[in-house]
Design a protein around this motif. Structure first.
Motif, PDB file in Angstrom:
ATOM      1  N   ARG A 283     -12.884   1.508  12.351  1.00 16.48           N
ATOM      2  CA  ARG A 283     -13.643   1.763  11.139  1.00 16.48           C
ATOM      3  C   ARG A 283     -15.138   1.858  11.434  1.00 16.48           C
ATOM      4  O   ARG A 283     -15.833   2.719  10.918  1.00 16.48           O
TER       5      ARG A 283
ATOM      6  N   ASP B 161      -6.937  12.172   4.614  1.00 10.34           N
ATOM      7  CA  ASP B 161      -6.330  10.866   4.766  1.00 10.34           C
ATOM      8  C   ASP B 161      -6.087  10.520   6.223  1.00 10.34           C
ATOM      9  O   ASP B 161      -5.491   9.502   6.523  1.00 10.34           O
TER      10      ASP B 161
ATOM     11  N   ARG C 197      -9.866   4.196  -2.065  1.00 17.69           N
ATOM     12  CA  ARG C 197      -8.503   3.668  -2.075  1.00 17.69           C
ATOM     13  C   ARG C 197      -8.529   2.138  -2.084  1.00 17.69           C
ATOM     14  O   ARG C 197      -7.735   1.499  -2.785  1.00 17.69           O
ATOM     15  N   GLU C 198      -9.425   1.545  -1.297  1.00 17.55           N
ATOM     16  CA  GLU C 198      -9.498   0.083  -1.250  1.00 17.55           C
ATOM     17  C   GLU C 198      -9.956  -0.494  -2.590  1.00 17.55           C
ATOM     18  O   GLU C 198      -9.431  -1.512  -3.059  1.00 17.55           O
TER      19      GLU C 198
ATOM     20  N   HIS D  57      -7.562  -0.846   6.395  1.00 15.68           N
ATOM     21  CA  HIS D  57      -8.013  -1.319   5.089  1.00 15.68           C
ATOM     22  C   HIS D  57      -8.178  -2.839   5.057  1.00 15.68           C
ATOM     23  O   HIS D  57      -8.863  -3.359   4.182  1.00 15.68           O
TER      24      HIS D  57
ATOM     25  N   ASP E 214     -14.565  10.538   3.852  1.00 11.49           N
ATOM     26  CA  ASP E 214     -13.280   9.869   3.668  1.00 11.49           C
ATOM     27  C   ASP E 214     -13.209   9.188   2.310  1.00 11.49           C
ATOM     28  O   ASP E 214     -14.212   8.728   1.762  1.00 11.49           O
TER      29      ASP E 214
ATOM     30  N   ASP F 223     -11.287   6.503   1.941  1.00  9.39           N
ATOM     31  CA  ASP F 223     -10.672   5.201   2.213  1.00  9.39           C
ATOM     32  C   ASP F 223     -11.262   4.099   1.349  1.00  9.39           C
ATOM     33  O   ASP F 223     -10.541   3.229   0.863  1.00  9.39           O
ATOM     34  N   GLU F 224     -12.568   4.103   1.160  1.00 11.87           N
ATOM     35  CA  GLU F 224     -13.194   3.042   0.367  1.00 11.87           C
ATOM     36  C   GLU F 224     -12.763   3.121  -1.087  1.00 11.87           C
ATOM     37  O   GLU F 224     -12.565   2.087  -1.743  1.00 11.87           O
TER      38      GLU F 224
ATOM     39  N   GLU G  40       0.840  -1.191   0.000  1.00 11.49           N
ATOM     40  CA  GLU G  40       0.000   0.000   0.000  1.00 11.49           C
ATOM     41  C   GLU G  40       0.879   1.245   0.000  1.00 11.49           C
ATOM     42  O   GLU G  40       1.270   1.768   1.037  1.00 11.49           O
TER      43      GLU G  40
ATOM     44  N   SER H  81     -11.820  -3.999   5.309  1.00 12.01           N
ATOM     45  CA  SER H  81     -12.642  -3.318   4.318  1.00 12.01           C
ATOM     46  C   SER H  81     -13.930  -4.095   4.050  1.00 12.01           C
ATOM     47  O   SER H  81     -13.963  -5.318   4.090  1.00 12.01           O
TER      48      SER H  81
ATOM     49  N   ASP I 216      -1.354   1.359  -4.320  1.00 10.85           N
ATOM     50  CA  ASP I 216      -2.201   2.460  -3.864  1.00 10.85           C
ATOM     51  C   ASP I 216      -2.346   3.500  -4.970  1.00 10.85           C
ATOM     52  O   ASP I 216      -1.587   3.500  -5.959  1.00 10.85           O
TER      53      ASP I 216
END
Length: 958
Positions: free
Chosen positions: A252, A173, A268-269, A298, A263, A265-266, A80, A301, A149
C-alpha cells in the motif's frame, strides 16, 4: 489485555537499519515507510473488532481461518464481498466448487449504453478463506454472515466514465492481467468484472520486478508461494496475522502517487466500516464476538473511518442506480480464475494441491457445506463439531511482537521428499505417453535430477511444483507438441488438475430448470461437460417434436450449445429425422445468463425479437427476419403480425436502399409461405407491398444517379417492383408510377446504364432489336470496348428483376468472349468470377441453365454448331422456289397475303422482315432439291401438308 508498545523494539531496529542502508539520501523516506508498516500492524491488531487479513485463493489463509474459527467461534462474520450477493451464498450447497457468484444486468439505467451488458463475478474455491467462513456461518443457525463491500451497482458507479468499456473496472480494482493476456478457459467468466477478496500484488512495477529477479522466479505466483505461502502454512495465527498486515501495508505504501489517487480502495474501506457500524448498532452484537474478514491490503487502511472508535465524519453512501440486477451462480474453473486475475497458469491448481497436503499433514478438518460433503468428510466434521462443543470460545489475547522473530529467522529449507518427487516424475512420464510424447524411464530420471538441480540453483532444499514443471518441460517437451496439451499443461493436470465447477439443479434459474426438464425425454446426461449426441426420429416418435422445437430455439439463442448435425428448420420445411450435438453442461454459464432475461426460453426469444425490431438501428430487413423467426420458432401469428407492422413503418421511414436485397429475399419467402400455408395473406403483407412499391418507385431515379448506391441494391429495387407489380396493382397501385420512375432514371455508370436498359425492355420502352443494336455499337466502338465488361455486370444483375433476359445475357457474354481483345478480356474474367460469387451467387444457376439450352451438349457438335444469334447464309433462288412449290406453299401464300402480322412478329423478335416476290416464290417449275430434307419430307408425306391447309381453310396444293 494489550501491551503498551509491543512493536517499539522492532520499530527502532527498522529505523536504524534503514538509516544505515540508505544514508542521508534516504533518511526521510525509507525509515518512514518501514516504521509506518509497523504502525499499520500495531493499529490493525489493537482494533476492538478483530480483523482477519487474507489473500485470495491462499491455502495459508484458509488454514488460518479454519483454526481461528474453531478457536474463536464468532457469532457475526463480516466478509469483504459485494453486499447484494448475500442471497446467493445459500445456493452454494447445491453446487460443485469452484463456482462464481454473478450479478448481471442487460437493461441499464444510469450507465453508458455501450457498457451493456454489465456483469460481475466473484469466484469461490474450497482452498480459500472466504469459503471456509461461508461454510462455517451457513451451517450454524446462531452465526450471522454479513457482506459489507460495495454493491455491484457501485462497482460500476465508481468506474471512470472515460473508457468505452466497463472492463476498465478490472484495472481499477487491480484485478486485471497486466500484460493483457487471456486464456481460452476465461470464457467461463466471459468478459465479467472480477471481484475477489485479498488481491495482494505489488502495484509498483519496479518493486515486483526486483522481487522476481532476486527471488529467482519467473512470475509473481511462484514468488508468493515460495516466500509467503509455504512459510505461513504452518505458522501460528498471531504470526500469520502480523505478517499479512505487514505485506499489505508494504504494498500500500509503495503505490505510485498517481495510482493511489485513482484507486477506489479507500472508498471501499470507508464503505465497509460504515456498513459494519450500522450493523453493530442495529443488531447490538458484541464486537469481541465478531470477525472482520478482508484483504490484507485493506487491513492496513489509514482512512479516518477505520475502527469502531474512529472519530471521522460518517461516510455518505450514494444510492444505487435504477439498473435492474439479476443474480445467479455460474460454473468456474481454476483456469478461468487464473486467466481473469492475472495469475500464472497452474497457480490455483497448485494452491489446491498445497491445501490438500496441508490438511493431511496438520490433521485439520476444514469446513464444508452440508451438500458438498462425502461420507468420510461428514464423519470427520462430526468429530470436529464434538471437539468444538468441548472448546471454550477464545478471549482477547495479549498483542505480542511476532514479526521480529519471523523476520530474523532464516527460511526453513525443507528436506527433499524423494518419494513425492519420484511419484511426480513417474506420473508425468506416463501422462506424457498417453498424450503422444515419446517419453521413457530415462526422461523420468532426467526430470528427477533436473528438479533437484533447479531447486539448488534457486536456493531451495526441496523442489517446488514450479521447479518440477520447469524440469519436465526441459526434459520431455522437445521440438513439437504432438497433441492438444503441452507438458506444462500436463503438469497442471498432474498436480491438481483444472477443476471445473457446476451449478446444481436446485440453484439454477427457472428458465434453465425448465430447459432441462423439457429435454429429459432425450434420455441424455445434459449436465456432463462432454458433447451429448441426440438422435430424434420425429416420424416414429412424435412426442419428441417439443424437444426439437426447444433445441432450435437454443440454437438460435445460444449458438454452439445445440449444434444440428442433420436436419433443418426453414419456412415450409420440417425434418422427419434430426441429429444434434448438445454441450449444455459445458456452456452452463450461457444458460444461466439466459435465465436472467425471462422465465421461459420462448419469452426470452420473443423479447429479443421485439428488441431487435424496435432497436434504434433496426431496418425493414431486420424486422422481416424477426417475422420469419417468430413463425419458425414460436409459431405466433400475433407476434408475426406485430413485427410485420413494424417492418412497414421502418420501410417507409428509410431514406436509403442499402437493405433492398435482404428485403426482397425476406418478403419473397414470407409471401410464398403465407400463400402456401394460410387461406389469405395478412394485412401487413398487403401494406408492405403497396408501401414498398411506392417507396422504391420514389427512390429509383435517385438510386440510379447516386454513385454511393450499389448496383446490387438498384437491381433488388427493380426486382421488388417487377415481381410485386401484379400484386401491387391488384391492391390499387398505379403502373404509371413505375414507368415514370424508369423514364426519369438517367444513370451514368456503365453497369447501371445496362440495368436501366434491361428495365426499359421489361416495360416495353425498348425493343430487343434496339437493345441488341446498342450492345453491338458498344462492341464496335474502340473507345467503349474497355468499359464493356461493366455493361455486362449490369446485364447479369438484371437477371434478378428481368429473368427473361437470360438468353440475351448468354448471347452477349458469348459475343464478349469472342470479340473482346485479350487486353480487356483477361483482366475482366477474374473480376467477373468474383462479382458472380459475391454479388450474384443465386443468378449463376440461371445463366448455367440457359447456356446449357443454347450450346451443344456434345463436344463433337461444337464444330458444326451455329449460334442462334448469328446471320444464316442466304438461300439460293432454286432452294427458295422449291420450298415454295412444295405442298406447304399455301402457307407461303397466306403469309404473303397478310404481311403486317409477320412484320410485327419479326420486329418483336428483333429480325428484319425481308419479302421475296410472291410469284417467283410460288413458281411450280422451280425444283425442290435445294431445300434439302424438309422439302423431300413434305413431298413424301403430302397428307400432313394437306391437313394443315384444310385447318387453315386453304386449298391444298400439289
Amino acid at each position: 489485555m494489550t501491551t503498551p508498545n509491543p512493536f517499539g523494539a522492532l520499530r527502532g531496529q527498522l529505523r536504524d537499519a534503514a538509516s544505515a542502508f540508505a544514508g542521508d539520501a534516504g533518511a526521510g523516506a525509507v525509515p518512514g515507510i518501514l516504521s509506518g508498516m509497523v504502525d499499520d500492524v500495531d493499529r490493525a491488531l489493537r482494533e476492538e473488532l478483530e480483523i482477519f487479513p487474507v489473500c485470495h485463493h491462499s491455502p495459508a489463509s484458509a488454514l488460518a481461518m479454519v483454526r481461528r474459527l474453531r478457536e474463536k467461534q464468532p457469532k457475526v462474520i463480516y466478509l469483504e464481498l459485494c453486499e447484494d450477493l448475500r442471497p446467493l451464498l445459500d445456493e452454494l450447497r447445491n453446487c460443485r466448487l469452484p463456482v462464481a457468484l454473478q450479478a448481471f444486468a442487460t437493461d441499464i439505467d444510469g450507465f453508458p449504453l455501450d457498457w451493456a451488458p454489465l456483469s460481475v463475478v466473484a469466484p469461490i474455491t474450497e482452498a480459500s478463506a472466504e469459503y471456509q467462513a461461508i461454510a462455517y456461518a451457513l451451517d450454524r443457525p446462531d452465526v450471522e454472515l454479513v457482506l459489507v463491500d460495495r454493491s455491484t451497482d457501485h462497482v460500476f458507479q465508481w468506474t471512470p466514465r472515460d473508457p468505452a468499456e466497463p472492463g476498465e473496472a478490472k484495472a481499477a480494482d487491480g484485478d486485471a492481467d497486466e500484460d493483457g493476456a487471456r486464456h481460452d478457459e476465461a470464457a467461463l467468466h466471459g468478459d465479467a468484472v472480477g471481484i475477489e477478496i485479498g488481491d495482494l500484488r505489488p502495484r509498483f512495477a519496479e518493486l515486483e520486478a526486483y522481487l522476481l529477479h532476486h527471488g529467482k522466479v519467473r512470475h509473481w505466483s511462484e514468488w508468493w508461494d515460495q516466500y509467503v505461502e509455504q512459510p505461513l502454512v504452518g505458522a501460528d495465527y498471531d504470526t500469520y496475522r502480523q505478517v499479512m498486515v505487514m505485506i499489505g501495508s508494504l504494498f500500500r505504501r509503495l503505490r505510485p502517487d498517481r495510482q493511489a489517487r485513482e484507486d477506489r480502495d479507500e472508498d471501499r474501506e470507508r464503505y465497509m466500516w460504515t456498513r459494519m457500524r450500522e450493523h453493530l448498532a442495529a443488531s447490538g452484537a458484541e464486537p469481541e464476538r465478531c470477525l472482520y474478514v478482508c484483504g490484507a491490503f485493506h487491513a492496513a487502511s489509514r482512512v479516518e473511518q477505520f475502527g469502531l472508535a474512529a472519530e471521522g465524519e460518517p461516510y455518505e453512501i450514494t444510492p444505487r442506480t435504477a439498473t435492474r440486477w439479476m443474480y445467479g451462480l455460474i460454473p468456474s474453473s481454476h483456469s478461468a480464475i487464473e486467466a481473469q486475475f492475472g495469475l500464472a497458469p497452474g497457480a490455483v491448481s497448485i494452491a489446491s494441491a498445497t491445501w490438500t497436503k496441508a490438511l493431511k499433514r496438520g490433521r485439520v478438518t476444514p469446513f464444508r457445506l452440508a451438500g458438498q460433503q462425502t461420507a468420510d468428510q461428514k464423519r470427520a466434521a462430526k468429530r470436529a463439531e464434538r471437539e468444538r462443543a468441548d472448546a471454550v470460545p477464545g478471549s482477547p489475547e495479549e498483542v505480542a511482537d511476532r514479526l521480529s522473530g519471523f523476520l530474523a529467522t532464516p527460511p526453513v529449507l525443507d528436506d527433499l521428499d524423494e518419494a513425492e518427487l519420484l511419484g511426480w516424475c513417474v506420473d508425468i512420464v506416463g501422462l506424457a505417453r498417453r498424450n503422444g510424447y515419446l517419453a521413457s524411464t530415462a526422461d523420468a530420471i532426467a526430470v528427477f535430477e533436473t528438479s533437484i538441480l533447479l531447486a539448488g540453483m534457486r536456493g531451495r532444499g526441496r523442489p517446488t511444483p514450479y521447479d518440477f514443471e520447469d524440469a519436465a518441460v526441459t526434459c520431455i517437451e522437445k521440438d513439437t507438441v504432438p497433441g492438444r496439451r503441452d507438458v506444462r499443461r500436463l503438469c497442471e493436470i498432474l498436480l491438481g488438475g483444472d477443476r471445473i465447477g457446476a451449478v446444481g439443479y436446485d440453484s439454477l434459474p427457472p428458465l434453465a430448470r425448465d430447459v432441462l426438464d423439457r429435454l429429459e425425454p432425450l434420455g441424455l446426461n445434459l449436465s456432463a461437460r462432454t458433447n451429448q449426441r441426440a438422435l430424434l426420429d420425429l416420424a416414429a416418435e412424435p412426442a419428441l417434436n417439443p424437444c426439437s422445437d426447444l433445441l432450435w430455439i437454443l440454437r438460435r439463442l445460444l449458438g454452439d450449445v445445440a449444434r444440428p448435425i442433420m436436419g433443418a428448420r426453414r419456412l415450409g420445411e420440417r425434418s422427419i429425422q434430426e441429429s444434434w450435438d448438445l454441450a449444455i453442461g459445458r456452456n452452463q454459464r450461457s444458460l444461466v445468463e439466459l435465465g436472467y432475461e425471462g422465465v421461459t426460453i420462448e419469452q426470452v426469444l420473443e423479447q429479443r425479437l421485439r428488441r431487435d425490431a424496435w432497436a434504434p438501428e433496426a431496418t425493414a430487413a431486420t424486422a422481416l427476419e424477426a417475422v420469419e423467426e417468430a413463425i419458425l420458432y414460436l409459431g405466433s401469428r400475433r407476434l408475426a403480425d406485430e413485427l410485420g407492422a413494424r417492418a412497414v413503418e421502418l420501410l417507409t421511414a428509410e431514406r436509403t436502399v442499402d437493405g433492398a436485397p435482404r428485403v426482397l429475399r425476406q418478403i419473397r419467402r414470407l409471401l410464398a409461405h403465407y400463400r402456401a400455408a394460410e387461406p389469405e395473406l395478412p394485412r401487413w403483407c398487403e401494406r408492405f407491398v403497396t408501401a414498398g412499391y411506392a417507396h422504391y418507385c420514389t427512390l429509383l431515379p435517385t438510386a440510379f444517379a447516386d454513385e454511393s448506391t450499389g448496383l446490387r441494391q438498384v437491381a433488388a429495387m427493380l426486382g421488388f417492383l417487377f415481381e410485386m407489380e401484379s400484386f401491387a396493382l391488384s391492391l390499387g397501385c398505379d403502373h404509371t408510377q413505375l414507368e415514370l420512375a424508369v423514364r426519369q432514371s438517367h444513370p451514368e455508370a456503365p453497369d447501371k446504364v445496362a440495368l436501366a436498359w434491361a428495365a426499359r425492355s421489361r416495360l416495353g420502352l425498348m425493343t430487343s432489336a434496339e437493345l441488341r443494336s446498342r450492345c453491338a455499337e458498344l462492341l464496335a466502338n474502340p473507345l467503349v470496348v474497355p468499359a464493356f465488361p461493366h455493361y455486362m455486370s449490369g446485364f447479369v444483375q438484371a437477371l434478378e428483376p428481368v429473368p427473361t433476359l437470360a438468353p440475351f445475357v448468354v448471347e452477349q457474354l458469348s459475343k464478349a468472349f469472342a470479340q473482346l481483345p485479350d487486353s480487356v478480356l483477361l483482366p475482366w474474367l477474374p473480376k467477373l468470377i468474383t462479382a458472380l460469387r459475391d454479388g450474384a451467387r443465386e443468378l449463376v444457376p440461371v445463366l448455367v441453365r440457359e447456356a446449357g439450352r443454347t450450346f451443344p451438349a456434345a463436344l463433337s457438335a461444337v464444330d458444326a454448331w451455329v449460334p442462334p444469334w448469328s446471320a444464316r447464309p442466304a438461300a439460293s433462288q432454286a432452294e427458295t422456289g422449291a420450298a415454295e412449290a412444295a405442298p406447304g406453299g399455301a402457307v407461303a401464300r397466306l403469309l404473303a397475303a397478310h404481311p403486317a402480322t409477320c412484320d410485327a412478329v419479326a420486329e418483336t423478335l428483333g429480325y428484319d422482315a425481308g419479302w421475296q416476290d410472291t410469284e417467283s416464290a410460288l413458281d411450280p417449275q422451280v425444283g425442290v432439291t435445294g431445300r434439302g430434307e424438309v422439302a423431300g419430307l413434305l413431298t413424301r408425306h403430302p397428307r400432313t401438308a394437306d391437313a394443315v391447309a384444310r385447318l387453315l381453310d386453304l386449298q391444298p396444293v400439289g
